[in-house]
Design a protein around this motif. Structure first.
Motif: not given
Length: 90
Positions: A70-75, A77-90
């Motif tokens: 849902y986040l990747s479909a709607n936002n 940039t926020s999705y990319r920064s979140l997965i980088e902060k959390l260290g998920i989806r390499k």
């Protein structure tokens, strides 16, 4: 969920949701699920036959996956920064 103190939850919500009371934001929900998933994953390493916890883990991973979609479909940039902060989806 006894390993979470109110201070730890408030810190997660403040870091990812913007405020301690912003518990409904997608980023905060994903961050909270990630913390719970990491905790239960550690539990499962020592308790391989705990099937009820394993099912709960699978349910949480699925919920996090749907929220991330849902986040990747709607936002994006926020999705990319979140997965980088959390260290998920390499």
């Amino acid at each position: 969920m006894s390993h979470f103190t109110t201070e730890k939850k408030a810190n997660i919500f403040k870091t990812f949701g913007g405020a301690e009371t912003n518990t409904g934001s997608i980023e905060a929900q994903i961050a909270m699920l990630t913390e719970r998933i990491n905790h239960i994953s550690g539990h499962m390493k020592g308790n391989k036959k705990d099937f009820s916890s394993n099912r709960g883990l699978i349910v949480m991973v699925g919920r996090r996956k749907r929220l991330l979609q849902y986040l990747s479909a709607n936002n994006l940039t926020s999705y990319r920064s979140l997965i980088e902060k959390l260290g998920i989806r390499k």
